[in-house]
Design a protein around this motif. Structure first.
Motif, PDB file in Angstrom:
ATOM      1  N   GLU A 265       0.829  -1.193   0.000  1.00  0.00           N
ATOM      2  CA  GLU A 265       0.000   0.000   0.000  1.00  0.00           C
ATOM      3  C   GLU A 265       0.867   1.247   0.000  1.00  0.00           C
ATOM      4  O   GLU A 265       1.942   1.296   0.609  1.00  0.00           O
ATOM      5  N   GLU A 267       0.723   5.762   0.071  1.00  0.00           N
ATOM      6  CA  GLU A 267      -0.083   6.872   0.576  1.00  0.00           C
ATOM      7  C   GLU A 267      -1.078   7.311  -0.493  1.00  0.00           C
ATOM      8  O   GLU A 267      -0.733   7.442  -1.656  1.00  0.00           O
ATOM      9  N   THR A 269      -5.621   7.653  -1.669  1.00  0.00           N
ATOM     10  CA  THR A 269      -6.941   7.030  -1.622  1.00  0.00           C
ATOM     11  C   THR A 269      -7.521   6.937  -3.025  1.00  0.00           C
ATOM     12  O   THR A 269      -7.427   7.888  -3.812  1.00  0.00           O
ATOM     13  N   THR A 271     -11.056   6.583  -4.868  1.00  0.00           N
ATOM     14  CA  THR A 271     -12.491   6.736  -4.638  1.00  0.00           C
ATOM     15  C   THR A 271     -13.244   6.387  -5.908  1.00  0.00           C
ATOM     16  O   THR A 271     -12.908   6.891  -6.996  1.00  0.00           O
ATOM     17  N   SER A 280     -14.275   4.017  -1.040  1.00  0.00           N
ATOM     18  CA  SER A 280     -12.883   4.455  -1.034  1.00  0.00           C
ATOM     19  C   SER A 280     -12.007   3.373  -0.431  1.00  0.00           C
ATOM     20  O   SER A 280     -12.397   2.717   0.539  1.00  0.00           O
ATOM     21  N   PRO A 282      -7.557   2.403   0.259  1.00  0.00           N
ATOM     22  CA  PRO A 282      -6.176   2.908   0.173  1.00  0.00           C
ATOM     23  C   PRO A 282      -5.552   2.518  -1.164  1.00  0.00           C
ATOM     24  O   PRO A 282      -5.832   1.449  -1.718  1.00  0.00           O
ATOM     25  N   ARG A 283      -4.716   3.384  -1.683  1.00  0.00           N
ATOM     26  CA  ARG A 283      -4.036   3.099  -2.931  1.00  0.00           C
ATOM     27  C   ARG A 283      -3.033   1.973  -2.740  1.00  0.00           C
ATOM     28  O   ARG A 283      -2.384   1.882  -1.686  1.00  0.00           O
ATOM     29  N   SER A 292      -8.919  -1.901  -7.948  1.00  0.00           N
ATOM     30  CA  SER A 292      -9.266  -1.140  -6.743  1.00  0.00           C
ATOM     31  C   SER A 292     -10.766  -1.157  -6.506  1.00  0.00           C
ATOM     32  O   SER A 292     -11.226  -1.287  -5.367  1.00  0.00           O
ATOM     33  N   SER A 350      -4.045  10.446  -4.809  1.00  0.00           N
ATOM     34  CA  SER A 350      -5.499  10.256  -4.728  1.00  0.00           C
ATOM     35  C   SER A 350      -6.136  10.394  -6.112  1.00  0.00           C
ATOM     36  O   SER A 350      -5.742  11.262  -6.900  1.00  0.00           O
TER      37      SER A 350
END
Length: 356
Positions: A265, A267, A269, A271, A280, A282-283, A292, A350
């Motif tokens: 993972e 940092e 998100t 969505t 949503s 986590p990336r 995802s 994100s």
């Protein structure tokens, strides 16, 4: 300006029996005629035994020469959708399909067009041939490989075109039962002195690979595959968007074993908006937006997972992403922010995606 719904409805106005296992479906979109280019395809949505399936089929019509909008489908042994279409669709029925898309289209040139088709691969090739003959002064030469005489699709239609464009269109029919399989020597013999011609190729994978490897150059090569992922091609080779036979797509909502997400993972998100739901997660490093969406518990639409069919198309409304392969979306689609979620990997921490 809002984009129309991804899937539209069209009435089957006529069904033409081309061969014992091939049918042409003449379609009339309920919202009016589609704008399209020769060589493009539509993705169809069918419900078979209670499960939704997506399949992409090329157009056999050409906008410059045909007043009717047509797709031609060959029955595939064991093929869920192609068999269902042959056995169940009747004149007057309605189908769901996307607007035409794909990049297997005519490129500007003044060199001869060399078309190579294997079986039902003739579908987009005849579309391109009709467009070329009607809108340019280029010569068109087609090598059509078929299993036997009864399997030859569009034989009468091609004979009519030869008669209409004498001296500009030539068609070589190669029948496997009479001549054996097409080999490199046959390809070279067919090309002859037209080594600078543009080659357009569609058919089963072994046939396409053989032709691509046998072409002597320096002419450009444009290929359209049946849905399987393909290796990267040289810069002067066109992408491979569509497939005239049934791709190995899965029912909607089914997770392919090959699509298992990465575990690291990062940092950020991801969505996703789908069917009035917002999720949503986590990336994850190297994970596509389609993966995802599945990890978020959603069931997004998809089919080929090769960047060919546009079934998984969605709009990127925040952030950036890079597609590994794009053999379906047009430049206009890209400018509007649409992506193929099966191929798009986030470039920013994100990202927000909306399915329509």
């Amino acid at each position: 300006m809002a984009r129309p719904p991804l899937f539209r409805r069209a009435k089957v106005t006529r069904i033409v029996k081309e061969t014992p296992d091939t049918r042409t479906f003449v379609l009339e979109p309920e919202d009016g005629p589609f704008s399209y280019q020769a060589g493009q395809f539509c993705t169809f949505k069918f419900t078979v035994d209670g499960k939704p399936f997506f399949r992409s089929y090329s157009m056999s019509s050409a906008p410059e020469t045909d007043t009717e909008f047509m797709t031609t489908v060959k029955r595939v042994p064991g093929g869920t959708v192609s068999n269902w279409m042959h056995d169940n669709l009747s004149e007057g029925d309605e189908v769901e399909l996307t607007v035409p898309t794909g990049r297997f289209c005519l490129r500007e040139a003044d060199v001869p067009l060399l078309g190579f088709s294997g079986g039902s691969g003739i579908t987009p090739i005849i579309s391109l041939a009709k467009s070329t003959l009607a809108t340019t002064g280029r010569s068109v030469r087609l090598l059509c490989a078929d299993r036997d005489r009864t399997s030859a699709i569009f034989e009468a239609a091609l004979d009519d075109l030869v008669a209409k464009y004498p001296g500009r269109l030539t068609v070589l029919r190669h029948r496997d039962d009479e001549h054996g399989y097409v080999d490199a020597a046959k390809v070279l013999e067919f090309v002859g002195s037209d080594t600078a011609g543009d080659a357009y190729i569609c058919g089963p994978e072994p046939f396409m690979e053989l032709v691509e490897n046998a072409l002597p150059g320096p002419g450009r090569i444009f290929s359209e595959r049946f849905g399987a992922a393909t290796p990267a091609k040289p810069a002067d080779t066109a992408p491979a968007p569509a497939h005239t036979a049934e791709p190995q797509g899965a029912p909607a909502g089914t997770v392919s074993p090959a699509a298992a997400p990465a575990t690291a993972e990062e940092e950020g998100t991801i969505t996703i908006f789908l069917n009035r739901k917002k999720k949503s997660v986590p990336r994850r490093d190297g994970e596509t937006l389609l993966e995802s969406a599945r990890r978020a518990g959603l069931t997004p639409p998809f089919s080929c997972e090769s960047g060919n069919c546009a079934t998984c198309m969605a709009k990127l409304t925040d952030g950036k992403a890079t597609m590994r392969v794009n053999d379906a979306l047009t430049d206009d689609d890209l400018e509007e922010g649409y992506i193929l979620t099966c191929q798009a990997v986030p470039d920013t921490p994100s990202v927000t995606v909306r399915y329509e």
